[in-house]
Design a protein around this motif. Sequence first.
Motif, PDB file in Angstrom:
ATOM      1  N   ALA A  20       0.780  -0.984  -0.011  1.00 53.34           N
ATOM      2  CA  ALA A  20       0.149   0.088  -0.111  1.00 53.34           C
ATOM      3  C   ALA A  20       0.914   1.132  -0.080  1.00 53.34           C
ATOM      4  O   ALA A  20       0.570   2.312  -0.472  1.00 53.34           O
ATOM      5  N   ASP A  21       2.102   1.324   0.605  1.00 48.41           N
ATOM      6  CA  ASP A  21       2.954   2.306   0.542  1.00 48.41           C
ATOM      7  C   ASP A  21       3.478   2.467  -0.880  1.00 48.41           C
ATOM      8  O   ASP A  21       4.092   3.608  -1.184  1.00 48.41           O
ATOM      9  N   LEU A  22       3.365   1.545  -1.781  1.00 49.37           N
ATOM     10  CA  LEU A  22       3.809   1.602  -3.247  1.00 49.37           C
ATOM     11  C   LEU A  22       2.745   2.214  -3.961  1.00 49.37           C
ATOM     12  O   LEU A  22       3.072   2.662  -5.179  1.00 49.37           O
ATOM     13  N   GLY A  23       1.678   2.060  -3.724  1.00 51.80           N
ATOM     14  CA  GLY A  23       0.519   2.570  -4.438  1.00 51.80           C
ATOM     15  C   GLY A  23      -0.974   2.559  -3.829  1.00 51.80           C
ATOM     16  O   GLY A  23      -0.830   2.774  -2.511  1.00 51.80           O
ATOM     17  N   HIS A  24      -1.742   2.878  -4.264  1.00 53.90           N
ATOM     18  CA  HIS A  24      -3.034   2.730  -3.943  1.00 53.90           C
ATOM     19  C   HIS A  24      -3.899   1.443  -4.100  1.00 53.90           C
ATOM     20  O   HIS A  24      -3.988   0.853  -5.111  1.00 53.90           O
ATOM     21  N   VAL A  25      -4.237   0.802  -2.860  1.00 51.60           N
ATOM     22  CA  VAL A  25      -5.352  -0.346  -2.980  1.00 51.60           C
ATOM     23  C   VAL A  25      -6.503  -0.329  -3.332  1.00 51.60           C
ATOM     24  O   VAL A  25      -7.248   0.660  -3.006  1.00 51.60           O
ATOM     25  N   ILE A  26      -6.883  -0.901  -4.648  1.00 50.91           N
ATOM     26  CA  ILE A  26      -8.149  -0.827  -5.383  1.00 50.91           C
ATOM     27  C   ILE A  26      -9.159  -1.637  -4.838  1.00 50.91           C
ATOM     28  O   ILE A  26     -10.314  -1.476  -4.673  1.00 50.91           O
ATOM     29  N   GLN A  27      -8.513  -2.946  -4.547  1.00 45.24           N
ATOM     30  CA  GLN A  27      -9.401  -4.016  -4.208  1.00 45.24           C
ATOM     31  C   GLN A  27      -8.648  -4.994  -3.453  1.00 45.24           C
ATOM     32  O   GLN A  27      -7.418  -5.454  -3.727  1.00 45.24           O
ATOM     33  N   GLN A  28      -9.119  -5.219  -2.208  1.00 42.29           N
ATOM     34  CA  GLN A  28      -8.581  -6.350  -1.275  1.00 42.29           C
ATOM     35  C   GLN A  28      -9.694  -7.341  -1.074  1.00 42.29           C
ATOM     36  O   GLN A  28     -10.649  -7.314  -0.518  1.00 42.29           O
ATOM     37  N   GLY A  29      -9.230  -8.689  -1.567  1.00 45.44           N
ATOM     38  CA  GLY A  29     -10.283  -9.833  -1.523  1.00 45.44           C
ATOM     39  C   GLY A  29     -10.270 -10.116   0.040  1.00 45.44           C
ATOM     40  O   GLY A  29      -9.380  -9.601   0.912  1.00 45.44           O
ATOM     41  N   GLN A  30     -11.154 -11.439   0.193  1.00 43.60           N
ATOM     42  CA  GLN A  30     -11.242 -11.737   1.484  1.00 43.60           C
ATOM     43  C   GLN A  30     -10.123 -12.791   1.582  1.00 43.60           C
ATOM     44  O   GLN A  30      -9.617 -13.373   0.908  1.00 43.60           O
ATOM     45  N   ARG A  31      -9.758 -13.083   2.803  1.00 42.34           N
ATOM     46  CA  ARG A  31      -8.667 -14.070   3.131  1.00 42.34           C
ATOM     47  C   ARG A  31      -9.451 -15.355   3.204  1.00 42.34           C
ATOM     48  O   ARG A  31     -10.360 -15.731   3.969  1.00 42.34           O
ATOM     49  N   TRP A  32      -8.799 -16.244   2.365  1.00 40.93           N
ATOM     50  CA  TRP A  32      -9.144 -17.555   2.408  1.00 40.93           C
ATOM     51  C   TRP A  32      -8.219 -18.658   2.925  1.00 40.93           C
ATOM     52  O   TRP A  32      -7.252 -18.566   2.820  1.00 40.93           O
ATOM     53  N   PRO A  33      -8.838 -19.355   4.035  1.00 46.49           N
ATOM     54  CA  PRO A  33      -7.962 -20.300   4.523  1.00 46.49           C
ATOM     55  C   PRO A  33      -7.493 -21.351   3.861  1.00 46.49           C
ATOM     56  O   PRO A  33      -8.408 -21.855   3.075  1.00 46.49           O
ATOM     57  N   MET A  34      -6.384 -21.690   3.941  1.00 48.44           N
ATOM     58  CA  MET A  34      -5.700 -22.725   3.164  1.00 48.44           C
ATOM     59  C   MET A  34      -5.552 -23.940   4.051  1.00 48.44           C
ATOM     60  O   MET A  34      -6.085 -24.085   5.254  1.00 48.44           O
ATOM     61  N   GLY A  35      -5.688 -25.265   3.658  1.00 50.41           N
ATOM     62  CA  GLY A  35      -5.771 -26.567   4.250  1.00 50.41           C
ATOM     63  C   GLY A  35      -4.373 -27.249   4.012  1.00 50.41           C
ATOM     64  O   GLY A  35      -3.471 -27.076   3.565  1.00 50.41           O
ATOM     65  N   GLY A  36      -4.576 -28.713   4.764  1.00 53.30           N
ATOM     66  CA  GLY A  36      -3.504 -29.581   4.456  1.00 53.30           C
ATOM     67  C   GLY A  36      -2.287 -29.075   5.212  1.00 53.30           C
ATOM     68  O   GLY A  36      -2.325 -28.492   6.453  1.00 53.30           O
ATOM     69  N   VAL A  37      -1.160 -29.106   4.674  1.00 53.79           N
ATOM     70  CA  VAL A  37       0.173 -28.540   5.396  1.00 53.79           C
ATOM     71  C   VAL A  37       0.174 -27.238   5.457  1.00 53.79           C
ATOM     72  O   VAL A  37       1.038 -26.675   6.278  1.00 53.79           O
ATOM     73  N   ASP A  38      -0.665 -26.382   4.977  1.00 50.40           N
ATOM     74  CA  ASP A  38      -0.980 -24.929   4.920  1.00 50.40           C
ATOM     75  C   ASP A  38      -1.822 -24.504   6.013  1.00 50.40           C
ATOM     76  O   ASP A  38      -1.932 -23.325   5.925  1.00 50.40           O
ATOM     77  N   VAL A  39      -2.068 -25.431   6.819  1.00 50.38           N
ATOM     78  CA  VAL A  39      -3.308 -24.810   7.754  1.00 50.38           C
ATOM     79  C   VAL A  39      -2.464 -23.551   8.608  1.00 50.38           C
ATOM     80  O   VAL A  39      -1.340 -23.881   8.889  1.00 50.38           O
ATOM     81  N   GLY A  40      -3.591 -22.559   8.892  1.00 46.60           N
ATOM     82  CA  GLY A  40      -2.803 -21.447   9.543  1.00 46.60           C
ATOM     83  C   GLY A  40      -2.532 -20.584   8.599  1.00 46.60           C
ATOM     84  O   GLY A  40      -1.903 -19.262   8.813  1.00 46.60           O
TER      85      GLY A  40
END
Length: 84
Positions: A20-40
């Motif tokens: 955001a310091d580099l530019g203007h945030v136009i759109q920020q999606g929702q955080r989607w939780p990952m599964g498997g070995v990427d839980v968290g």
Amino acid sequence: MEAWLTGTRAELDAAVAALADLGHVIQQGQRWPMGGVDVGRYRLYLRLAVATAAGRHRPALDTGTDAGGELIDLTAARALRRPA
């Protein structure tokens, strides 16, 4: 500029703040939780408007090809945001 970010909540917060310091945030999606070995960890879509400077020199990527990408040092960007 569009990017898919993947990381922990703290990592995503830091990355979004630095970008955001580099530019203007136009759109920020929702955080989607990952599964498997990427839980968290989460995926996040981010779209930014980033101004470009004409004639600005851009160093080539380490891969030997410059496909228009640029490495952003998030540690240095966070250091700039910290109050003195």
